[in-house]
Design a protein around this motif. Structure first.
Motif, PDB file in Angstrom:
ATOM      1  N   LYS A  59       2.741 -33.518  28.870  1.00  0.00           N
ATOM      2  CA  LYS A  59       2.282 -32.738  30.020  1.00  0.00           C
ATOM      3  C   LYS A  59       0.977 -33.316  30.560  1.00  0.00           C
ATOM      4  O   LYS A  59      -0.105 -32.918  30.135  1.00  0.00           O
ATOM      5  CB  LYS A  59       2.072 -31.273  29.598  1.00  0.00           C
ATOM      6  N   ASN A  61      -1.954 -33.256  33.001  1.00  0.00           N
ATOM      7  CA  ASN A  61      -2.524 -32.244  33.886  1.00  0.00           C
ATOM      8  C   ASN A  61      -3.056 -32.964  35.122  1.00  0.00           C
ATOM      9  O   ASN A  61      -3.927 -33.841  35.032  1.00  0.00           O
ATOM     10  CB  ASN A  61      -3.651 -31.489  33.164  1.00  0.00           C
ATOM     11  N   ASP A  92       1.545 -30.580  34.990  1.00  0.00           N
ATOM     12  CA  ASP A  92       0.817 -29.314  35.030  1.00  0.00           C
ATOM     13  C   ASP A  92      -0.044 -29.345  36.285  1.00  0.00           C
ATOM     14  O   ASP A  92      -1.170 -29.849  36.287  1.00  0.00           O
ATOM     15  CB  ASP A  92      -0.030 -29.159  33.763  1.00  0.00           C
ATOM     16  N   LYS A  94       0.180 -26.498  38.716  1.00  0.00           N
ATOM     17  CA  LYS A  94      -0.074 -25.091  39.102  1.00  0.00           C
ATOM     18  C   LYS A  94      -0.095 -24.926  40.615  1.00  0.00           C
ATOM     19  O   LYS A  94      -1.046 -24.382  41.180  1.00  0.00           O
ATOM     20  CB  LYS A  94      -1.366 -24.592  38.455  1.00  0.00           C
ATOM     21  N   THR A 150      -1.546 -16.264  31.111  1.00  0.00           N
ATOM     22  CA  THR A 150      -2.239 -17.514  30.792  1.00  0.00           C
ATOM     23  C   THR A 150      -3.171 -17.351  29.583  1.00  0.00           C
ATOM     24  O   THR A 150      -3.522 -16.231  29.197  1.00  0.00           O
ATOM     25  CB  THR A 150      -3.039 -18.018  32.016  1.00  0.00           C
ATOM     26  N   GLN A 217      -8.292 -24.365  21.930  1.00  0.00           N
ATOM     27  CA  GLN A 217      -8.544 -22.976  22.363  1.00  0.00           C
ATOM     28  C   GLN A 217      -8.368 -21.952  21.230  1.00  0.00           C
ATOM     29  O   GLN A 217      -8.545 -20.757  21.429  1.00  0.00           O
ATOM     30  CB  GLN A 217      -7.627 -22.612  23.528  1.00  0.00           C
ATOM     31  N   SER A 239      -0.468 -29.058  22.912  1.00  0.00           N
ATOM     32  CA  SER A 239      -1.833 -29.294  22.447  1.00  0.00           C
ATOM     33  C   SER A 239      -2.330 -30.552  23.139  1.00  0.00           C
ATOM     34  O   SER A 239      -1.662 -31.591  23.109  1.00  0.00           O
ATOM     35  CB  SER A 239      -1.858 -29.465  20.921  1.00  0.00           C
ATOM     36  N   SER A 240      -3.478 -30.465  23.765  1.00  0.00           N
ATOM     37  CA  SER A 240      -4.018 -31.624  24.492  1.00  0.00           C
ATOM     38  C   SER A 240      -5.207 -32.203  23.732  1.00  0.00           C
ATOM     39  O   SER A 240      -5.060 -33.153  22.958  1.00  0.00           O
ATOM     40  CB  SER A 240      -4.441 -31.221  25.920  1.00  0.00           C
TER      41      SER A 240
HETATM   42  O1  LIG Z   1      -2.588 -20.658  30.516  1.00  0.00           O
HETATM   43  C1  LIG Z   1      -2.794 -21.872  30.523  1.00  0.00           C
HETATM   44  C2  LIG Z   1      -2.129 -22.736  31.379  1.00  0.00           C
HETATM   45  C3  LIG Z   1      -2.366 -24.068  31.284  1.00  0.00           C
HETATM   46  N1  LIG Z   1      -3.257 -24.578  30.397  1.00  0.00           N
HETATM   47  C4  LIG Z   1      -3.433 -26.043  30.341  1.00  0.00           C
HETATM   48  O2  LIG Z   1      -2.948 -26.507  29.072  1.00  0.00           O
HETATM   49  C5  LIG Z   1      -3.806 -27.522  28.554  1.00  0.00           C
HETATM   50  C6  LIG Z   1      -4.508 -27.038  27.298  1.00  0.00           C
HETATM   51  O3  LIG Z   1      -5.355 -28.014  26.798  1.00  0.00           O
HETATM   52  P1  LIG Z   1      -6.050 -27.924  25.325  1.00  0.00           P
HETATM   53  O4  LIG Z   1      -6.951 -29.109  25.288  1.00  0.00           O
HETATM   54  O5  LIG Z   1      -4.958 -28.002  24.304  1.00  0.00           O
HETATM   55  O6  LIG Z   1      -6.778 -26.643  25.269  1.00  0.00           O
HETATM   56  C7  LIG Z   1      -4.767 -27.846  29.698  1.00  0.00           C
HETATM   57  O7  LIG Z   1      -4.169 -28.846  30.496  1.00  0.00           O
HETATM   58  C8  LIG Z   1      -4.843 -26.549  30.466  1.00  0.00           C
HETATM   59  O8  LIG Z   1      -5.189 -26.752  31.821  1.00  0.00           O
HETATM   60  C9  LIG Z   1      -3.913 -23.728  29.553  1.00  0.00           C
HETATM   61  O9  LIG Z   1      -4.736 -24.147  28.713  1.00  0.00           O
HETATM   62  N2  LIG Z   1      -3.660 -22.394  29.637  1.00  0.00           N
END
Ligand SMILES: O=c1ccn([C@@H]2O[C@H](COP(=O)(O)O)[C@@H](O)[C@H]2O)c(=O)[nH]1
Length: 277
Positions: A59, A61, A92, A94, A150, A217, A239-240
């Motif tokens: 994914k 972003n 991603d 949105k 979210t 998170q 997971s990013s």
């Molecule tokens: O509700 C939401 C929707 C999208 N995101 C996106 O997912 C990744 C999360 O990144 P991490 O580094 O794993 O926290 C990021 O691209 C957000 O924009 C989200 O976190 N929550």
């Protein structure tokens, strides 16, 4: 392009429902990569090579690429072309606007001949209603992933508002279910909202849920699985940062793989426990 059945097959085969988030931040990637003509792509390519057997989706972003203008878009296009065909490719972004404009967004990310990108799925903000979502669904075989609940702290501002028929996020799911079935629509539900998964499954029993929020998170994969997993898994957990920035040294790809492997192993245990595999 991955259909619902192909996605389920990939999950069973790889024993994983991991999505690796390509939130590729020029400030966080290893310094030595900045010598390359396209550092963002070089980083993504090595992350993909190191993790492709452990995950079923990627994914990128859009924000992390668009902030660089033309060069960022070039990196995103090259990344989209490089993504393995056995993985679901999710942009991603949105997006969501009046129908005419949503149609342009859909073309941008779904029509290779328009802008060079051919993602399987896109995240869509449903706030503007059905005409803002239908143009994405008009692209046959593509997935539309609607923001429902979210992971953000700010989700309480609107998504939990009482409508008289439950919180707004429930209404979003019920309404979107009338636009297309579980073979075309997924919902975003944050891992930080694991207590809501049982309720969400009442309205979306068969839909895949894209779940961001484990790792950086702090959401719990175990809780997400306990309350959100279905007989066909029904989850794509993203997971990013925790994976792609596991190290910022020369070993960054190996470190990303080690982190992805840890998550995949937890996922395998959860799939076995739920009888999916
Ligand atoms: O509700 C939401 C929707 C999208 N995101 C996106 O997912 C990744 C999360 O990144 P991490 O580094 O794993 O926290 C990021 O691209 C957000 O924009 C989200 O976190 N929550």
């Amino acid at each position: 392009m991955l259909s619902r059945q192909q996605l389920i097959q990939q999950i069973k085969q790889k024993k994983s429902f991991l999505c690796v988030g390509l939130d590729t931040d020029i400030e966080k990637i290893p310094v030595f990569l900045k010598e390359y003509p396209d550092p963002l792509f070089e980083f993504n390519k090595r992350i993909i090579d190191a993790t492709r057997d452990l995950c079923i989706a990627y994914k990128p972003n859009a924000a992390f690429y668009e902030r660089h203008g033309v060069t960022g878009l070039q990196s995103l296009i090259k990344t989209s072309e490089y993504l393995p065909k056995d993985c679901l490719s999710i942009i991603d972004a949105k997006r969501g606007d009046i129908g005419n404009t949503s149609g342009m967004y859909a073309k941008t990310f779904f029509d290779k001949e328009a802008a060079g990108m051919d993602f399987d799925a896109i995240t869509v903000a449903p706030y503007m209603g059905n005409d803002s979502v239908i143009p994405f669904l008009a692209f046959e075989g593509k997935w539309v992933i609607i923001l429902a609940l979210t992971s953000s702290v700010g989700s309480k501002d609107f998504q939990y508002l009482e409508t008289g028929n439950g919180p707004l996020y429930e209404t979003v799911i019920q309404k979107a279910n009338t636009w297309a079935g579980a073979d075309r629509i997924m919902y975003v539900v944050g891992a930080t909202k694991s207590t809501e998964f049982t309720n969400i499954r009442k309205y979306a029993p068969d839909n895949f849920l894209l779940v961001p929020g484990i790792g950086a998170q702090g959401g719990s994969l175990k809780d997400v699985c306990q309350y959100g997993m279905t007989k066909e898994c029904g989850l794509i957990v993203n997971s990013s940062r925790a994976i792609i920035y596991a190290s910022n040294g020369e070993d960054f790809a190996e470190a990303a793989r080690a982190e992805a492997l840890k998550v995949q192993q937890q996922m395998q245990a959860e799939l076995e426990k739920a009888g999916v595999i």
